[in-house]
Each structure stands twice: as C-alpha cells, then as structure tokens.
Design an enzyme around this catalytic site. Structure first.
Site, PDB file in Angstrom:
ATOM      1  CG  HIS A 143      -2.048   0.942   1.127  1.00 26.66           C
ATOM      2  ND1 HIS A 143      -1.956   2.290   1.406  1.00 26.66           N
ATOM      3  CD2 HIS A 143      -3.314   0.732   0.704  1.00 26.66           C
ATOM      4  CE1 HIS A 143      -3.126   2.863   1.187  1.00 26.66           C
ATOM      5  NE2 HIS A 143      -3.973   1.940   0.759  1.00 26.66           N
ATOM      6  CG  ASP A 159      -8.386  -4.050  -3.081  1.00 26.53           C
ATOM      7  OD1 ASP A 159      -7.578  -3.137  -3.351  1.00 26.53           O
ATOM      8  OD2 ASP A 159      -9.610  -3.904  -3.070  1.00 26.53           O
TER       9      ASP A 159
HETATM   10  C1  SDX Z   1      -6.058   0.182  -3.075  1.00 30.16           C
HETATM   11  O1  SDX Z   1      -4.138   4.625  -2.116  1.00 30.16           O
HETATM   12  C2  SDX Z   1      -5.137   4.045  -1.495  1.00 30.16           C
HETATM   13  O2  SDX Z   1      -5.577   4.437  -0.434  1.00 30.16           O
HETATM   14  C3  SDX Z   1      -5.728   2.851  -2.261  1.00 30.16           C
HETATM   15  C4  SDX Z   1      -6.788   2.032  -1.528  1.00 30.16           C
HETATM   16  C5  SDX Z   1      -8.045   2.829  -1.278  1.00 30.16           C
HETATM   17  O3  SDX Z   1      -8.773   2.489  -0.334  1.00 30.16           O
HETATM   18  O4  SDX Z   1      -8.350   3.728  -2.131  1.00 30.16           O
HETATM   19  O5  SDX Z   1      -6.268   1.586  -0.281  1.00 30.16           O
HETATM   20  C6  SDX Z   1      -7.201   0.815  -2.361  1.00 30.16           C
HETATM   21  O6  SDX Z   1      -5.807   0.528  -4.195  1.00 30.16           O
HETATM   22  C7  SDX Z   1      -5.221  -0.838  -2.354  1.00 30.16           C
HETATM   23  C8  SDX Z   1      -4.009  -1.347  -3.204  1.00 30.16           C
HETATM   24  C9  SDX Z   1      -4.516  -2.424  -4.159  1.00 30.16           C
HETATM   25  N1  SDX Z   1      -3.456  -2.806  -5.099  1.00 30.16           N
HETATM   26  C10 SDX Z   1      -2.826  -3.993  -5.025  1.00 30.16           C
HETATM   27  O7  SDX Z   1      -3.042  -4.814  -4.137  1.00 30.16           O
HETATM   28  C11 SDX Z   1      -1.848  -4.267  -6.159  1.00 30.16           C
HETATM   29  C12 SDX Z   1      -0.537  -4.862  -5.610  1.00 30.16           C
HETATM   30  N2  SDX Z   1       0.155  -3.813  -4.831  1.00 30.16           N
HETATM   31  C13 SDX Z   1       0.960  -2.909  -5.557  1.00 30.16           C
HETATM   32  O8  SDX Z   1       1.164  -2.952  -6.877  1.00 30.16           O
HETATM   33  C14 SDX Z   1       1.597  -1.797  -4.738  1.00 30.16           C
HETATM   34  O9  SDX Z   1       1.898  -2.271  -3.493  1.00 30.16           O
HETATM   35  C15 SDX Z   1       0.787  -0.547  -4.656  1.00 30.16           C
HETATM   36  C16 SDX Z   1       0.392  -0.056  -6.017  1.00 30.16           C
HETATM   37  C17 SDX Z   1      -0.437  -0.773  -3.844  1.00 30.16           C
HETATM   38  C18 SDX Z   1       1.631   0.527  -3.964  1.00 30.16           C
HETATM   39  O10 SDX Z   1       2.689   0.788  -4.779  1.00 30.16           O
HETATM   40  P1  SDX Z   1       3.774   1.918  -4.406  1.00 30.16           P
HETATM   41  O11 SDX Z   1       3.448   2.592  -3.131  1.00 30.16           O
HETATM   42  O12 SDX Z   1       3.979   2.758  -5.628  1.00 30.16           O
HETATM   43  O13 SDX Z   1       5.022   1.046  -4.096  1.00 30.16           O
HETATM   44  P2  SDX Z   1       6.051   0.572  -5.199  1.00 30.16           P
HETATM   45  O14 SDX Z   1       5.300   0.041  -6.392  1.00 30.16           O
HETATM   46  O15 SDX Z   1       7.036   1.670  -5.399  1.00 30.16           O
HETATM   47  O16 SDX Z   1       6.707  -0.662  -4.445  1.00 30.16           O
HETATM   48  C19 SDX Z   1       7.746  -0.467  -3.474  1.00 30.16           C
HETATM   49  C20 SDX Z   1       8.525  -1.759  -3.480  1.00 30.16           C
HETATM   50  C21 SDX Z   1       9.020  -2.130  -4.888  1.00 30.16           C
HETATM   51  O17 SDX Z   1      10.174  -2.952  -4.732  1.00 30.16           O
HETATM   52  P3  SDX Z   1      11.635  -2.229  -4.829  1.00 30.16           P
HETATM   53  O18 SDX Z   1      11.675  -1.480  -6.154  1.00 30.16           O
HETATM   54  O19 SDX Z   1      11.752  -1.349  -3.614  1.00 30.16           O
HETATM   55  O20 SDX Z   1      12.604  -3.416  -4.799  1.00 30.16           O
HETATM   56  O21 SDX Z   1       7.671  -2.834  -3.069  1.00 30.16           O
HETATM   57  C22 SDX Z   1       7.521  -3.762  -4.146  1.00 30.16           C
HETATM   58  C23 SDX Z   1       7.907  -3.025  -5.408  1.00 30.16           C
HETATM   59  O22 SDX Z   1       8.371  -3.934  -6.398  1.00 30.16           O
HETATM   60  N3  SDX Z   1       6.114  -4.150  -4.149  1.00 30.16           N
HETATM   61  C24 SDX Z   1       5.662  -5.396  -4.336  1.00 30.16           C
HETATM   62  C25 SDX Z   1       4.273  -5.315  -4.202  1.00 30.16           C
HETATM   63  N4  SDX Z   1       3.926  -4.046  -3.954  1.00 30.16           N
HETATM   64  C26 SDX Z   1       5.057  -3.332  -3.917  1.00 30.16           C
HETATM   65  N5  SDX Z   1       6.304  -6.540  -4.605  1.00 30.16           N
HETATM   66  C27 SDX Z   1       5.525  -7.652  -4.738  1.00 30.16           C
HETATM   67  N6  SDX Z   1       4.176  -7.649  -4.615  1.00 30.16           N
HETATM   68  C28 SDX Z   1       3.515  -6.500  -4.357  1.00 30.16           C
HETATM   69  N7  SDX Z   1       2.207  -6.492  -4.236  1.00 30.16           N
END
Ligand code: SDX
Length: 428
Positions: A307, A364
């Site tokens: 998140h 989710d």
């Molecule tokens: C919602 O914003 C809100 O409030 C949203 C929400 C709401 O109520 O409106 O809470 C609802 O959208 C919840 C999120 C649902 N999405 C997912 O579950 C999809 C999977 N999660 C992601 O793709 C990710 O975690 C995000 C999009 C939710 C957040 O992404 P960020 O904050 O941009 O973080 P990032 O992509 O920069 O990741 C940071 C690190 C990275 O690794 P490094 O480059 O540091 O090595 O964490 C890793 C990412 O690769 N990472 C994951 C991951 N999520 C982040 N690795 C594996 N699996 C994941 N799910």
C-alpha cells in the site's frame, strides 16, 4: 520549532512556509517557489506530495490508523451503517435520528433511473466488463439531469445531484450485472434498505420473490463502510482533478470509476481472487508465488499486498479478515481459496523482502473472499468497491468545490528535443 523550511540553491536562500495539520502532519507550501526561484518540484506518483488540505479522512500509515471525520474505522464498522457513514463523510457530522431518516427517505425517492437508460444499457454486449458499463451509465446521468452540468448552481441543486447519485448507483450497478448475465432487469423496491435493495436487484428476478439473507446484507453493509473513503487515493484524486475544471459530479465520479478499475487500485480485489485461483489450479504452492513476487525479472506481484500509505497493516484488512471468517462460518461455506490466502499471508509476512518493504495485506486481499461467499461474481468485485467508495468521492468533490480549490494543472520537466528546423519530406 521553525514554521519555515529553507532551500538554498545556486547560492540563494528561499524560505518556504511549513503548514501543520490537526494531527501534527507538516508540509512545505511550495506555491510561491517557482515565482521566487524558477524552480519546480517533481515527485512521480505524488508519493511525497500533498495535493490539498482535507478534513474528511485521516490516515496514519505507520500506526495503521483510519478515521473518518475523527471517528475510527473500527468503531464505524462495528456500530454504524453504510448510509450513516455516507452522511458523516459527505456532510461532516454523524446525523441525528431525524437527519438520518430524512437522508434515507431522500435516497429512497430517487432509486429509479430514467427508462431511456435501458436503451444505453442494451448497447453493451454481455461480455462488457461491469466497471466500463457503470462508468458510462454514471456519465449518461448528465443527459437526464442537464442542470447537474453546472456545479455552481445552488447548494440545494448540488445536494439534489448528490442524493440522486447515491440513490441510483446501486440500481445502475445491479443493471450492469444483469446486462452481463443477460437477465431481465429488477427495479428498486423502496421498502427495502440500501443493501437489501441492491442484493434483490442483483440476484432477484422480476417474476419471483427474493428472500434477503440478513447475514449477506449485514456483511455487505460492513464492506461498504470499510470502502467509504480513503483520502487522496488514485480514484479520489481523479474525481478531484476532473471536478476542479468545474465538470459535473456525474462526470467526475464516472472518471473516478475508471481510475478505480485499474488492478493496482480497486481492480486488485478481482485480481486477488484470480491470483488465488491460479495458485490453487497450479497445485497450491504459495512459496512458488511468493518467490515470483520477489523476482524483479518476473512481472508477477502479490495482488492485495502492499500500500502507498500503510506500511505496517491496513486496519480495514484486519476487519475484513475477521468478517470473512464470520461470513463463511455463518453461511457454512468452506472456500479452499481462503485457506490459500491465509497460507500466502503467513508465508509472505515472514519473508524479509515483504518485511523490508512494509508489504502487508491491504483492503483488497480478503474482500474478494467475502464477495465470493455472498455470491457476487468476480468481475463485479470492483463495482462493489465503487459502491462503497461513492460517498468518499462525493465528499472529496464537495470539499474541493467548497474550498474553491483551483483547477489542477501540474507542471513538468521537459526532456525532449531542443529547438530544431522543420525537415522537408525529400530530405528525411
Ligand atoms: C487500493 O491509495 C489508497 O488508499 C488505495 C486504496 C483505497 O482504499 O483507495 O487503499 C485501495 O488501491 C489498495 C491497493 C490495491 N493494489 C494492489 O493490491 C496491487 C498490488 N500492490 C501494488 O502494486 C503496490 O503495493 C501498490 C500499487 C499498492 C503501492 O505501490 P507503491 O506505493 O507505488 O510502491 P512501489 O510500487 O514503489 O513498491 C515499493 C517496493 C518495490 O520494490 P523495490 O523497487 O523497492 O525493490 O515494493 C515492491 C515493489 O516492487 N512491491 C511489491 C508489491 N507491492 C510493492 N512486490 C511484490 N508484490 C507487491 N504487491
């Protein structure tokens, strides 16, 4: 402590005011930075950038705090109802008995949609994803309520638009589903409460009595509460920026639905179930998929994990996880996908990759398991998220309008070609 921040650049010093919120959050106000220094800031994805000041929802990602107008999500989920939380989020205070009764009555009077909406609906093939249908139908409301095109009309007119949208979205959502399954439409029954009315329009048939299961209706009401608002998330920011051009509430929410659809945002609840079903079909080896999620060469991510704000736990996920256990037990459902989800969570939360990055189950991760148990089809999961998030989108739009926020128009850093002369065709 200084309420200014200093930027020193190219031998010059620039003092920028620091604003402080009611929960002690601090932000550097850079609104005068470019005029004074020629500098702008850049922050892809706005990970460290505040877009506005808001009094609707407070999140503390480190402590896992979520409050709407000061009330904790735990208390609201336990003691309130979705309609009452909608009133709170939109108008700022918990309603009195009379205010709640009037609000419910206003909504009940507007659940019907114009018969011509059916012609628009008929234009969609049955394979159309319900989120695309819903976004289109919400935008089409501007055709039936042209006064809504001017958001600068009286408070009463704007509130009428708000009530109509709250009242009609369940009808439009249920009809998007009926279009998917090619079943006859079921009209709203104004003797039923909000969730029961929706369930009947979704699963009922015009020719049959539909018996509401109170366990299902109550679980749905709690789920909608848990999705009601979440400050400046992707879809709320979309609603704000579209509304900032003085576009109508219907157009702004239609855009918000489109933003929510993405699998990185609200579409994750559908993607989680599809991921869990794939893991099950592939033999249930969760460690293999945790390894894939950590592998930078593999595009696979654990959907429902991570998140932008919550780096310890999503308080909503905790409530939903408990509700999933309760609903499955009450309905006597043994869903193998729930066991895979619980095993996946246990494995991931012990893994240093997830611990180091603050990746925990988000709202989710478990919601889809409840939706499945309630009989809601997978590609309607994000529609359910939209139903829950509607009061939040309305509140954010209303606050943006009332605060007179300017049109949203970010700057950029240009990285393209410098000036060059036009090249005639015969010289290319
Ligand atoms: C919602 O914003 C809100 O409030 C949203 C929400 C709401 O109520 O409106 O809470 C609802 O959208 C919840 C999120 C649902 N999405 C997912 O579950 C999809 C999977 N999660 C992601 O793709 C990710 O975690 C995000 C999009 C939710 C957040 O992404 P960020 O904050 O941009 O973080 P990032 O992509 O920069 O990741 C940071 C690190 C990275 O690794 P490094 O480059 O540091 O090595 O964490 C890793 C990412 O690769 N990472 C994951 C991951 N999520 C982040 N690795 C594996 N699996 C994941 N799910």
């Amino acid at each position: 402590m200084s309420d200014f921040a200093e930027i020193i650049y190219d031998g010059k010093s620039y003092q920028l005011p620091v604003v402080e919120g009611s929960e002690g959050e601090k932000a550097i106000d850079i609104s005068k930075l470019r005029g004074a220094s020629g500098l702008i800031t850049i922050d892809k994805g706005f990970k460290n950038t505040g877009s506005t000041e808001s009094a609707i929802t407070f999140l503390d990602g480190e402590k896992g705090i979520l409050r709407h107008r000061g009330y904790t999500i735990e208390e609201l989920a336990d003691k309130s109802s979705f309609i009452e939380v909608s009133y709170l989020v939109i108008y700022g205070e918990l309603p009195t008995q009379e205010e709640l009764a009037n609000f419910k009555n206003d909504i009940t009077q507007h659940t019907l949609v114009h018969e011509d909406v059916k012609s628009i609906l008929d234009g969609f093939p049955s394979k159309a994803h319900p989120m695309g249908v819903l976004s289109s139908l919400v935008s089409s409301l501007t055709a039936f309520y042209p006064k809504s095109l001017d958001p600068n009309r009286s408070v009463e007119e704007v509130n009428g638009t708000i009530i109509r949208l709250l009242a009609k979205l369940p009808t439009l959502a249920a009809w998007a589903f009926k279009n998917r399954v090619r079943q006859p439409l079921v009209y709203p029954n104004n003797n039923l409460d909000y969730c029961s009315n929706f369930l009947r329009m979704m699963f009922g048939l015009p020719t049959e009595e539909y018996n509401i299961n109170p366990v299902v209706a109550n679980a749905l009401d709690k789920l909608l509460i848990l999705h009601a608002d979440h400050e400046q998330n992707c879809s709320a920011s979309t609603v704000r920026i579209v509304g900032s051009s003085h576009a109508s509430l219907y157009a702004s929410v239609s855009a918000g639905i489109a933003a929510l659809w993405g699998p990185l945002h609200g579409g994750a609840n559908q993607a989680v179930i599809e991921m869990l079903e794939n893991i099950k079909a592939d033999g249930g080896d969760v460690s293999k998929y945790v390894a894939k999620a950590k592998d930078k060469s593999d595009p696979f991510r654990l959907m429902g994990f991570g998140h932008r704000v919550y780096k310890n736990f999503d308080p909503r996920a905790r409530i939903i996880k408990k509700a999933a256990d309760d609903v499955l037990e009450a309905l006597g459902i043994d869903d193998p996908v729930l066991e895979i989800a619980q095993e996946l969570e246990a494995v991931a939360l012990k893994d240093q990759y997830f611990i180091d990055r603050g990746l925990y189950p988000n709202v989710d991760f478990y919601s889809g398991i409840i939706y499945r148990a309630l009989g809601i089809p997978t590609d309607m999961f994000t529609v359910m998220f939209a139903l829950g998030r509607l009061p939040g989108w309305i509140a954010q739009w209303k606050e943006m309008r009332e605060n007179g926020d300017p049109i949203g128009r970010p700057r950029q850093v240009y990285t393209g070609h410098n000036e060059r002369p036009y090249v005639p065709m015969n010289e290319r």
